[in-house]
Design a protein around this motif. Structure first.
Motif, short mmCIF file in Angstrom:
data_model
loop_
_atom_site.label_atom_id
_atom_site.label_comp_id
_atom_site.label_asym_id
_atom_site.label_seq_id
_atom_site.Cartn_x
_atom_site.Cartn_y
_atom_site.Cartn_z
N PHE B 177 19.31 26.94 15.03
CA PHE B 177 20.25 25.97 14.46
C PHE B 177 21.25 26.73 13.59
O PHE B 177 20.87 27.71 12.92
CB PHE B 177 19.53 24.97 13.54
CG PHE B 177 18.50 24.13 14.24
CD1 PHE B 177 18.86 22.96 14.90
CD2 PHE B 177 17.15 24.51 14.22
CE1 PHE B 177 17.89 22.18 15.54
CE2 PHE B 177 16.18 23.74 14.85
CZ PHE B 177 16.55 22.57 15.51
N THR B 178 22.47 26.26 13.58
CA THR B 178 23.44 26.82 12.64
C THR B 178 23.69 25.79 11.54
O THR B 178 24.17 24.68 11.79
CB THR B 178 24.78 27.12 13.35
OG1 THR B 178 24.52 28.07 14.39
CG2 THR B 178 25.79 27.69 12.35
N ILE B 179 23.31 26.17 10.32
CA ILE B 179 23.53 25.29 9.18
C ILE B 179 24.90 25.62 8.60
O ILE B 179 25.20 26.79 8.34
CB ILE B 179 22.45 25.51 8.09
CG1 ILE B 179 21.04 25.54 8.70
CG2 ILE B 179 22.57 24.45 7.00
CD1 ILE B 179 20.44 24.23 9.01
N HIS B 180 25.68 24.57 8.37
CA HIS B 180 27.06 24.84 7.94
C HIS B 180 27.58 23.74 7.02
O HIS B 180 27.26 22.57 7.19
CB HIS B 180 27.97 24.96 9.17
CG HIS B 180 29.38 25.32 8.82
ND1 HIS B 180 29.70 26.46 8.11
CD2 HIS B 180 30.57 24.70 9.06
CE1 HIS B 180 31.01 26.51 7.93
NE2 HIS B 180 31.55 25.45 8.50
N SER B 181 28.39 24.17 6.05
CA SER B 181 29.06 23.22 5.13
C SER B 181 30.54 23.19 5.49
O SER B 181 31.27 24.11 5.14
CB SER B 181 28.92 23.69 3.69
OG SER B 181 27.60 24.11 3.42
N PRO B 182 30.98 22.16 6.19
CA PRO B 182 32.36 22.18 6.70
C PRO B 182 33.43 21.98 5.63
O PRO B 182 34.57 22.38 5.82
CB PRO B 182 32.39 21.05 7.72
CG PRO B 182 31.29 20.12 7.31
CD PRO B 182 30.25 20.97 6.66
N HIS B 183 33.06 21.32 4.55
CA HIS B 183 34.06 21.04 3.51
C HIS B 183 33.46 21.32 2.13
O HIS B 183 32.25 21.45 2.00
CB HIS B 183 34.49 19.56 3.53
CG HIS B 183 35.18 19.16 4.78
ND1 HIS B 183 34.57 18.41 5.76
CD2 HIS B 183 36.44 19.41 5.22
CE1 HIS B 183 35.44 18.20 6.74
NE2 HIS B 183 36.56 18.80 6.45
N LEU B 184 34.32 21.33 1.14
CA LEU B 184 33.85 21.50 -0.23
C LEU B 184 32.91 20.35 -0.61
O LEU B 184 31.91 20.54 -1.29
CB LEU B 184 35.06 21.51 -1.18
CG LEU B 184 34.74 21.91 -2.62
CD1 LEU B 184 34.30 23.35 -2.70
CD2 LEU B 184 35.95 21.69 -3.52
N THR B 185 33.25 19.13 -0.17
CA THR B 185 32.44 17.95 -0.48
C THR B 185 31.07 17.99 0.17
O THR B 185 30.20 17.19 -0.17
CB THR B 185 33.16 16.67 -0.04
OG1 THR B 185 33.75 16.90 1.24
CG2 THR B 185 34.25 16.30 -1.03
N ALA B 186 30.86 18.91 1.12
CA ALA B 186 29.56 19.05 1.77
C ALA B 186 28.59 19.87 0.93
O ALA B 186 27.41 19.98 1.24
CB ALA B 186 29.72 19.72 3.14
#
Lengths: 698, 698
Positions: B177-186
């Motif tokens: 799985f790739t864990i990712h925060s797409p935005h600052l709000t994430a």
């Protein structure tokens, strides 16, 4: 602090949730003329002055706020003292008067260690000292050679000045006083600016002559060495420790072990001891002291609107930026969350508070002009000696001069209690309306709330004060019952109630604004005569009526707020200063404040027959809900009109540009000193991993 | 710190104001059997366990509390981590089970950095992991090799789990799985134990397969190096900064930049991905997760009584020691001040809260046994797959298994909201009842309030939650209207209301306890059918009804509290465990709680015709006031029964021996680090006089 990686710096807030965008939309939705409302609140000249001062403060590094929320108490206090010093320098440099200084203090927004020197110490020396004492004490105090405080409250004694234990015993032989603390509970306590800063104090102590107490009197006492700043011999001083807020102030304690001070130490304008005859000369005019308290309270009312407006500004802006959940009636899986401010459960918490900010401000204004008018009257009466304090027990009769004083005093007591209560409760409501993020110090509401909180206790405990209002209303009701003609508004509403009591009331609270005000007057009059019956006919104990008195005071004060709000909007200046669209929105705010209050206090309103159950139900389920909907689009502009600079609010959530998340993240990630330590997380190892040795003695 | 001079050490509290003396008199005035009430609340075994653990903790220097109120955030956090470590060592050493550990934590009374590891992290691994994951994650976590947290909330998303932005994208090629925060709000935000402590996290992320989101799922992710404790590559972590309270906890933020984790990271007990087929296997039983939240909420209800009782204990003892003013009906100049607790305005604030502590405790107990009973039922139903979550829109029909669940869920939501609200508001009320000294940290109330406050927001925001209650009551009302036979209490009160609606109610609320409970039921049923009419007949928007729903939830929850309190006192164990005198006082507490609540909510009670206006007036002016007088003499014993050790309260004002002033003075004068600095008070000089160089960069 670990550097922020580039991929973090590149992160954005997703489109549709960008605060700047959302606040721009909000502002576009409303035609409220922000500038004209700001001018109406503060005058154009006042606003210009503020912005000029803001520029000066922002340019001084010592006022930089970025570490305020992080610093511990000792650092915060030291910084606050550095700021107080710089502010004094600026005051001298720019020739600021009291008003400018107070604007600067509002912008800085923290209690400072010179606070009590600049207020109570200087004022007491000025008002209660004679010419010789002005020369000896006031002049060096004005030059900041003496830094003072006002030492009244004791560890065991708060509001009740008569219970003070500190004694000042007159020694006829050497013409001195001996200041002494006979018990631990006599320790002065809570005294602002005393803990670390002051080298002088005005000490309230029981004057003892020939073994007899003549009640509390003020004495100027040097407490620390002017060179070394160490406490003088037989004086024990210190800071009383951390508090719920107000931690930039050094509230202190102070004990005396038979300390001798010269005859001149007793402030002698109103009462004094003749050193030749050893005779006590009676107080000249306690009414003036009474007047000062009234002025302080009126000022608290005036400020409460602005204090609350900070919280409402922050919460309203944030709730416009914050999105959460879908509207439940929207299709279940529709993308896109709803602005929090669109939920009626949020509106009902925030928008009546928005209305309250204006209501309190206008009421404060009204109070201040009443105060100024009365000051003239009092000055005219000043010659007539011996006016009563109006504090005795039982039904008193007083002359017309002290009647005016009593009216203003009662008004100021009740409104001080209601206004500061509204601001305190309202700020906490605003904090909660911000959801989880409201709990972060970066919301800017929590610290502000904590610092404001003592206002509910000082200058008269909010609960205690309500007795004064009740006592005044009972007295006025007795006078009206005797058939005396009304000479003021309070008498008018009471006599109007008496005359219409049998016909009953039929106020059109939902359709007519003047009737809405009358319903509040009716309820206040009803409760007054009910309380009077309990006290005078049923002879019930005072103590058994305190709860009723509290309700009565609250009811009467709410009437006055509603009335002041209404009258302000009826005034010619409202129509000339505000365009019709803006004025119409202000009218909605008035109705929202009044009807929401009416609904909250429903049971008193229909017990008094001021309204019917059906009217209350309609107010609740229809009128208030409709007003929320109508005020909603104007909310952001209506808080903008309060004109708080971001620098003053110091809030991530309340930023005018809506960059809420960017600012939260910046503060956490780049300003937070806790992120400088690296811990070792395992149970068997010491706390810190590498960067520093464990600091504590554990 | 300057030494305290001998003359200060020799000072005493004057006789007549000595706390020990006054509390002794208070205790002598009442015959309430303190021990039997304590046993009734906590069982004898529970109390003994507590005192044994207290001894162990007191002996460890690391738990010394004397600097708690003074220390800054970094020091407090480091101390809290040292305490967490020591506590873990003690747990191992003494073989403590969960209950003992939780008693120890209550005595220590501060949130600790292992908090989320020991609750949410371990529980989630246990409940949502499969056998292989237990081996790989749970075992090292139980051994404190992995220290974890539970990362759900994001900077831009709180209660609404569906709105989470963090993604976990399945890569079929390498089975990762790739864990990712797409935005600052994430950015994960508010995550307890994350900021400095954890090296692992359960991360809630949207599972993405073939470009499609399958909703939030839990992933175990290592976030810091096990040796150096530095964040792993492409992971950005930190503490989110200071808060209104809870500053011993390192609530943190967390961002991912395309971080790959293996297949085993997704907790697979209820849903999983088959790595061979790349197929998603559906959730087995979300009802169990739903159950956990319900358990957590019931627990909050249970605790709320004790949380509030701390404040009530402190305020009641202090108001017995504090004297202020004379009784106004006493001769004007009579010496001797009155105990603050004698004033009815203080009684009306404190004594109903005293009653509420017991009401909430008994309600919590009732909830917990309901929960345990239902757990068995659920376990029995567990085989039947696919039970609904009961979260869909519109009028749902469900089977009897989820009916039980829905009932408990709704009950726990409404009561969690009411109970934590009561505790929060009540603690602040207690703080204010302590007057000026309540503002000092040494009161022990402010810091406790600040730490407890988030309870009103987490595990379901108190306002949001009320919608669940309303939804459930509407559904139940629909079912009753269809003529379905009552299968639980909620259905019974609704159908009873329907059948008697036309005759009207005639409850003897002032004379009969069972009728008092029935009046609460009646009001709840009335509001339910009113809300139903708005929704189903008038088809009003959900959003427009939120305020009504809030009121409905509050009304129904108050009914449940009153009912639980009443039933507890009716139970055989009450009569056997408490002597008749003590039981009679408990009955008065019940009546005080119920009648005071009724009077506070008067307008709903008579709109519903549950009572008459006359009854409300009598309740207000007579019954409640009389109950205050009757409960007053027992107040100190009734708080003693909560059995808080002084060590736990850490309060000058709440000391069991009444040495209030001595303790305030000792802490200020001998423990306060601010008194170690000597300032230079004059505007033109630097801040510090001698003892150290200015610390800040000013």
């Amino acid at each position: 602090m670990a550097p922020v990686p580039q991929w973090v710096r590149d992160l954005k807030v997703p489109s549709g949730s960008q605060g700047t965008e959302l606040l721009t939309q909000e502002r576009a939705k409303s035609n409220v003329d922000v500038d004209s409302v700001s001018n109406f609140l503060f005058t154009k000249a006042g606003l210009e002055k503020k912005h000029a001062i803001l520029k000066i403060l922002e340019a001084e590094k010592v006022f930089d706020k970025s570490q305020n929320y992080f610093a511990g108490r000792v650092d915060r206090f030291e910084t606050a003292l550095a700021r107080a010093k710089k502010l004094r320098q600026l005051e001298v440099k720019h020739g600021w008067e009291m008003q400018e200084k107070s604007i600067a203090n509002e912008l800085i927004s923290e209690p400072g260690p010179y606070g009590l020197h600049e207020s109570m110490f200087l004022i007491t020396l000025r008002d209660q000292g004679n010419a010789e004492q002005h020369e000896k004490f006031l002049k060096p105090a004005q030059a900041y050679k003496y830094i003072g405080c006002y030492a009244q409250t004791e560890l065991g004694h708060g509001s009740n000045v008569r219970g003070l234990e500190t004694t000042a015993t007159w020694n006829p032989d050497d013409k001195t006083f001996t200041i002494h603390s006979p018990h631990l509970t006599a320790s002065k306590w809570w005294i602002g600016s005393l803990g670390r800063t002051a080298n002088h104090a005005v000490v309230m102590a029981q004057l003892i002559m020939n073994g007899k107490s003549l009640g509390p009197h003020p004495f100027v006492v040097q407490i620390r060495d002017l060179e070394t700043h160490q406490p003088l011999k037989d004086i024990h001083i210190g800071d009383i420790g951390p508090k719920f807020g107000y931690n930039t102030m050094d509230n202190g304690f102070l004990l005396f072990n038979h300390v001798k001070v010269p005859h001149i130490s007793m402030l002698a304008r109103f009462s004094s001891i003749d050193p030749k005859t050893n005779k006590y000369v009676r107080p000249a005019s306690p009414a003036l002291v009474y007047g000062t308290l009234t002025w302080v309270r009126s000022n608290i009312v005036m400020q409460a609107g602005g204090v609350l407006a900070r919280g409402v500004t922050i919460a309203t802006r944030y709730c416009s930026v914050r999105k959460q959940f879908q509207d439940r009636d929207a299709p279940e899986w529709e993308r896109g969350e709803n602005q929090v401010l669109n939920y009626t459960m949020v509106q009902i918490r925030l928008l009546p508070l928005l209305a309250a900010t204006y209501a309190l401000h206008f009421t404060g204004k009204g109070m201040m002009s009443l105060y100024n008018a009365n000051q003239k009257k009092i000055a005219a009466d000043a010659g007539k000696a011996g006016s009563q304090q109006g504090r005795g027990a039982g039904p008193e009769e007083t002359n017309s001069s002290s009647d005016l004083l009593a009216d203003l005093h009662a008004t100021s007591c009740g409104l001080k209690s209601l206004a500061s209560y509204t601001a305190v409760e309202g700020l906490e409501m605003c904090r909660r309306a911000c959801g989880g993020h409201g709990y972060s110090s970066f919301s800017g509401i929590g610290p502000w709330y904590s610092d404001y909180l003592p206002t509910a206790t000082w200058e008269g405990d909010n609960y205690m004060l309500t007795q004064q209002v009740a006592r005044y209303l009972l007295k006025t009701a007795r006078s009206v019952l005797k058939g005396n003609e009304p000479t003021n508004d309070t008498m008018s509403i009471l006599s109007n109630f008496l005359s219409r009591q049998d016909q009953g009331a039929a106020f059109d609270v939902l359709g007519n604004d003047a009737d809405l005000v009358s319903a509040f007057a009716w309820r206040s009059a009803f409760l007054t005569f009910e309380a009077l019956r309990h006290r005078d006919e049923q002879k019930r104990a005072w103590n058994s009526l305190l709860v009723d008195f509290y309700r009565l005071s609250r009811a009467h004060s709410q009437y006055m707020v509603v009335k002041n709000f209404y009258e302000t909007l009826q005034s010619p200046s409202s129509s000339s200063d505000l365009n019709p669209e803006t004025l119409a929105v202000m009218h909605k705010l008035f109705r929202l404040y009044a009807l929401h209050t009416l609904e909250q206090e429903a049971s008193e309103f229909y017990t008094s027959s001021a309204v019917t159950v059906r009217q209350i139900q309609l107010a609740r389920t229809s009128s208030v809900m409709k007003l929320l909907e109508e005020v909603r689009p104007h909310a952001v502009r209506l808080v903008d009109a309060w004109d708080f600079p971001d620098w003053q609010l110091d809030s991530s959530l309340g930023r005018k540009d809506g960059k809420v998340y960017e600012d939260m993240f910046y503060r956490a990630s780049e300003l937070n000193p806790l992120n400088d330590i690296v811990v070792d997380p395992y149970p068997e190892s010491p706390v810190l991993f590498k960067s520093r040795e464990p600091k504590s003695k554990l």
